[in-house]
Design a protein around this motif. Sequence first.
Motif, short mmCIF file in Angstrom:
data_model
loop_
_atom_site.label_atom_id
_atom_site.label_comp_id
_atom_site.label_asym_id
_atom_site.label_seq_id
_atom_site.Cartn_x
_atom_site.Cartn_y
_atom_site.Cartn_z
N LEU A 1 75.74 46.62 -21.83
CA LEU A 1 76.71 45.53 -21.75
C LEU A 1 77.78 45.66 -22.83
O LEU A 1 78.95 45.36 -22.59
N GLY A 2 77.42 46.16 -23.98
CA GLY A 2 78.36 46.33 -25.08
C GLY A 2 79.43 47.38 -24.81
O GLY A 2 80.49 47.36 -25.45
N SER A 3 79.20 48.27 -23.86
CA SER A 3 80.19 49.31 -23.56
C SER A 3 81.08 48.95 -22.37
O SER A 3 81.95 49.72 -21.99
N ALA A 4 80.91 47.76 -21.81
CA ALA A 4 81.74 47.32 -20.69
C ALA A 4 83.13 46.95 -21.18
O ALA A 4 83.30 46.30 -22.20
N THR A 5 84.14 47.41 -20.45
CA THR A 5 85.52 47.08 -20.79
C THR A 5 86.20 46.31 -19.67
O THR A 5 87.30 45.80 -19.85
N SER B 1 77.59 38.66 -7.49
CA SER B 1 77.30 39.73 -8.43
C SER B 1 78.47 39.98 -9.38
O SER B 1 79.63 39.88 -8.99
N LEU B 2 78.14 40.31 -10.61
CA LEU B 2 79.11 40.69 -11.62
C LEU B 2 78.96 42.18 -11.84
O LEU B 2 77.88 42.65 -12.21
N HIS B 3 80.01 42.94 -11.57
CA HIS B 3 79.99 44.39 -11.74
C HIS B 3 80.72 44.74 -13.02
O HIS B 3 81.83 44.26 -13.25
N LEU B 4 80.11 45.56 -13.86
CA LEU B 4 80.68 45.93 -15.14
C LEU B 4 81.03 47.40 -15.16
O LEU B 4 80.28 48.24 -14.66
N PHE B 5 82.19 47.72 -15.77
CA PHE B 5 82.71 49.07 -15.78
C PHE B 5 83.02 49.50 -17.21
O PHE B 5 83.39 48.68 -18.05
N ASP B 6 82.92 50.81 -17.47
CA ASP B 6 83.26 51.34 -18.79
C ASP B 6 84.75 51.69 -18.82
O ASP B 6 85.48 51.46 -17.86
N GLN B 7 85.21 52.24 -19.93
CA GLN B 7 86.64 52.52 -20.09
C GLN B 7 87.16 53.57 -19.12
O GLN B 7 88.36 53.65 -18.87
N ASP B 8 86.28 54.39 -18.55
CA ASP B 8 86.69 55.40 -17.57
C ASP B 8 86.73 54.86 -16.15
O ASP B 8 87.09 55.57 -15.22
N GLY B 9 86.30 53.60 -15.97
CA GLY B 9 86.28 52.99 -14.64
C GLY B 9 84.99 53.21 -13.89
O GLY B 9 84.87 52.85 -12.73
N THR B 10 83.99 53.79 -14.56
CA THR B 10 82.69 54.02 -13.95
C THR B 10 81.85 52.74 -14.02
O THR B 10 81.75 52.13 -15.07
N GLU B 11 81.26 52.35 -12.90
CA GLU B 11 80.40 51.17 -12.91
C GLU B 11 79.15 51.48 -13.71
O GLU B 11 78.44 52.46 -13.44
#
Length: 41
Positions: free
Chosen positions: A11-15, A23-33
């Motif tokens: 969760l800390g790496s979600a941007t 549903s809540l979908h979380l993605f990193d800085q590269d756009g990867t779920e």
Amino acid sequence: MMFCEGVDAWLGSATRAEIEGDSLHLFDQDGTEIGTLSKQD
């Protein structure tokens, strides 16, 4: 408040987040779920 084992690790790496239905979908800085959290009744 509920505790979810290991959620804080990714969760800390979600941007970015998107809500789709219940549903809540979380993605990193590269756009990867990186995870999905679903509504609990």
